[in-house]
Write an enzyme that holds these catalytic residues in place. Structure first.
Site, short mmCIF file in Angstrom:
data_model
loop_
_atom_site.label_atom_id
_atom_site.label_comp_id
_atom_site.label_asym_id
_atom_site.label_seq_id
_atom_site.Cartn_x
_atom_site.Cartn_y
_atom_site.Cartn_z
N SER A 102 -32.65 -36.81 27.86
CA SER A 102 -33.78 -37.86 28.15
C SER A 102 -33.17 -39.08 28.84
CB SER A 102 -34.67 -38.23 26.88
OG SER A 102 -33.53 -39.11 26.07
N ASP A 103 -33.93 -39.88 29.51
CA ASP A 103 -33.58 -41.10 29.92
C ASP A 103 -33.61 -42.07 28.71
OD1 ASP A 103 -32.37 -43.37 31.51
OD2 ASP A 103 -33.59 -42.77 33.17
N TYR A 104 -33.07 -43.34 28.83
CA TYR A 104 -32.91 -43.98 27.69
C TYR A 104 -34.23 -44.33 27.07
CZ TYR A 104 -30.55 -48.39 25.55
OH TYR A 104 -30.34 -49.17 24.63
#
Length: 751
Positions: free
Chosen positions: A293-295
């Protein structure tokens, strides 16, 4: 957005370690299966969780929203309990060594940690931002700078890089275009592969290899209105023709991880998009790596309006094909219970864990968990070879837009007024997304010019204004300096926090204080070189555009001053070309050279022509087109030859033109090949780049430059959304930019 909770103990674990293979044997396929069989659900979720490092430099902490990742001792305990598989954006070799020791020797299963980071354009040695480096049109240069960055970053234990960003960016308002390769699919695909090869090196298990992560899947650069994080309402054809190819190129070069994008695509957030992550990525492309995932991107499914709560967000993200959760800790908190409740299949969890463990094995972490921890190697961060490479990359990234009357190169004996908010000092040189470099190591524009001048005291420096604010008396001081000089060098543009993530702009011109400065200095009447520092395409006000010489300098990194001096004084000629179109007005955004031609195209360049695809106030052309850039020579194109003008279905066609340097100085020219499909079952762009070559021409010299086209160069995504080619006529150009060149035509014959 709420802060993510630290990893805590939430369920009992087995106390005794099973009889499992350790070290290199644990990384074999049999060892990995044995580990998975022995894991608790909590330990499996731990392998699918990565958090911000508890010990990280302040620049790294400032680059993302604040997250509660825990203290160093809390993170060590999470590792000890098997609830954390990796941390990112730390740069302490000592702490990484301590954390790895806990993972290998104090946890139940002894699985090594992944240490990751955002190493976007350098670690200690900062190279030009990726958009600037794209202006070099040199994949080998991109490979070399990525290799140098990996050599430095791995010395503190980092094995996984959240780069390269391969998003195609066609809207100058979007701030994250600075991290990518610009607007063109071919150039973006070539640079994506080169950067992957550079980061990963010869073998992933080498001590200086970093696992690359092409990001952000997908269409992040298509954000509506150029607004970061906004949705991308694009067709599947556009995805397949524009936004997918750089990812496919990166995966073809060996990348084995990728990152989900923050945006939704046609209403479905990428963090929960099983068509994108499973059907396309794994099904069509046979991708064997893992998706991170991104942040806190999984947590943000709630704000998207897709998930009801955090537990539901974890379920949707995992079902959507995201293997690893970054920063939110949602998988650690909710995945075990989702499995026990029958809402997530444990076999799917095992598959994600298997992907992560296989990558840890491929990186050599089971065999030697400490092989990248070599603090002595960090001294290479300022080794002469890396500084020399940074200077070369910076020189090659400079783009000369205009040079009236041959103002450049400057005489070293000239009295120069260096004016502007970026004329002196170390700030705003490296650019955004620098988490580990020291800005004090950068060579300022002032220092670079003084070192190259015959008399360093002949340089007068005046700021005039700040990046976005006036300075009391600043313009008066700048005007006085200009009056006393032979030539003015104006250094204006964007501060480094004006581009990058969350830095979308409504106005892509100079901030008002800088416009006032340029107008006042230009009114003095001295010959003026305007140097534009930026992380995007910009629009220029009339006073700026009227400067005799215009040079796009982007954010060039630690060798900014030296590289600028090299070009301004003629030790090296400028050789960069624009990787993005500079629009005439922000209202044209998104603007790109390969837009569709429309049913009512502008048939002339006359203002006021009605019922054509144009604005009332301006031509629908760029101010400075994609591919444009001048040298210190005078280059002309002539005599395009497309042979017999026919290409057999399984054959090839050579297209050539004569390139001549009519100037008095050597010229390095980037010769570009474009095509247009004149009648197809799906409308085609005005032009598409299909190749480029560099030639160096002595004064008065000519060279015949040839390209070979095949049917593969003529393919597109057809009505049934598969790649096809169709017989018919094509226009072809050999050109110095996307809006000029010598033109011909040919026909692709029927099979």
């Amino acid at each position: 957005m709420p802060n993510a909770a630290p990893i805590r103990s939430e369920a009992p674990q087995a106390r005794s370690a099973p009889d499992l293979p350790r070290g290199a044997q644990a990384g074999t396929p049999e060892g990995i299966e044995a580990l998975i069989a022995a894991m608790t659900l909590e330990e499996k979720a731990g392998q699918l969780t990565i958090m911000p490092a508890a010990l990280a430099p302040s620049l790294a902490n400032a680059a993302n929203p604040e997250a509660i990742s825990g203290t160093p001792s809390q993170q060590e305990q999470a590792v000890r309990e098997g609830r954390l598989g990796g941390v990112f954006n730390g740069d302490s070799a000592d702490w990484h060594r301590r954390m790895q020791h806990v993972a290998v020797h104090e946890s139940r299963l002894g699985i090594p940690l992944l240490f990751a980071a955002d190493v976007i354009h350098g670690f200690r040695t900062i190279f030009p931002v990726p958009l600037a480096e794209a202006a070099a049109f040199d994949p080998e240069l991109a490979r070399r700078t990525a290799r140098a960055a990996a050599e430095e970053a791995t010395a503190v234990g980092l094995a996984w890089n959240f780069a390269p960003m391969v998003d195609v960016s066609r809207d100058a308002r979007w701030g994250r275009g600075v991290e990518g390769a610009g607007e063109d699919v071919l150039l973006g695909s070539l640079l994506a592969a080169a950067r992957v090869e550079g980061f990963q090196g010869a073998r992933l298990d080498d001590a200086d290899a970093m696992l690359a992560t092409p990001k952000h899947l997908a269409a992040y650069g298509a954000a509506a209105g150029g607004l970061d994080y906004a949705g991308a309402d694009v067709s599947e054809r556009t995805l397949r023709e524009v936004y997918f190819p750089p990812f496919q190129s990166a995966f073809g070069a060996g990348a084995l991880s990728t990152m989900a994008a923050f945006n939704d695509v046609a209403g479905v957030p990428c963090h929960a998009n099983s068509w994108l992550m499973k059907d396309v990525l794994r099904g069509e492309w046979d991708f064997e790596g893992f998706v991170v995932s991104d942040y806190t991107g999984d947590f943000e499914l709630i704000a998207h309006g897709l998930a009801e709560d955090e537990r539901d967000a974890a379920r949707l993200a995992f079902a959507g094909g995201v293997d690893m959760s970054m920063s939110s800790a949602l998988y650690a908190r909710f995945l075990p219970d989702l499995v026990r409740a029958g809402e997530v299949d444990e076999a799917e969890v095992d598959a994600s864990v298997r992907r992560v463990l296989k990558l840890k094995a491929a990186l050599g972490l089971f065999e030697d968990p400490f092989n990248r921890l070599a603090p002595a190697r960090t001294e290479k961060g300022h080794a002469p070879t890396h500084r020399e490479l940074a200077r070369e990359a910076a020189r090659k990234s400079l783009v000369l837009l205009k040079n009236e009357g041959g103002l450049l190169p400057l005489a070293r004996s000239a009295k120069i007024a260096l004016i502007g908010p970026f004329a002196a000092g170390h700030d705003h040189l490296n650019g955004p997304w620098v988490l580990f470099g020291d800005p004090r190591q950068a060579t300022s524009v002032e220092d670079g010019l003084r070192a190259a001048m015959a008399d360093p005291q002949a340089l007068t420096v005046a700021a005039g204004c700040a990046a976005e604010a006036e300075i009391a008396g600043g313009i008066d001081e700048a005007v006085s300096a200009a009056r006393a000089a032979d030539v003015v060098v104006l250094v204006v543009g964007e501060g480094e926090r004006m581009s990058g993530e969350a830095q979308s702009r409504l106005d892509i011109g100079l901030p008002e204080p800088q416009r006032a400065l340029v107008e006042a200095v230009r009114a003095v009447g001295k010959p003026t070189v305007l140097i534009l520092k930026c992380g995007r395409a910009m629009t220029l006000d009339p006073a700026s555009e009227a400067s005799k010489a215009l040079l796009v300098a982007w954010f060039l990194g630690v060798e900014t001053g030296g590289a600028l001096a090299d070009v301004l004084f003629g030790d090296h000629a400028p050789s960069g070309r624009l990787p993005v179109s500079f629009p005439r007005h922000v209202a044209q955004s998104p603007f790109h050279y390969d837009r569709k031609i429309t049913g009512r195209p502008p048939l002339s360049l006359q203002h006021g022509e009605e019922f054509k695809a144009r604005y009332r106030e301006s031509l629908n052309l760029s101010a400075w087109p994609f591919g444009h850039g001048l040298t210190y020579g005078d280059v002309a194109y002539a005599d395009l030859d497309a042979g017999a003008g026919r290409m057999a279905w399984d054959g090839s066609l050579e297209v050539a033109a004569t390139i001549t340097n009519r100037g008095a100085r050597e010229a390095e020219e980037l010769v570009q090949l474009y095509i247009h499909d004149r009648a197809a079952s799906v409308t085609r762009p005005i032009r598409q780049l299909k190749g480029f070559k560099r030639v160096t021409l002595a004064p008065g010299a000519s060279e015949r430059v040839a390209f070979t086209l095949t049917r593969a160069d003529l393919t597109f995504v057809g009505p049934d959304l598969t790649w096809i080619a169709e017989p018919g006529r094509f226009t072809v150009w050999i050109a110095p930019s996307a809006e000029t060149g010598v033109e011909g035509e040919f026909e692709l014959l029927k099979p």
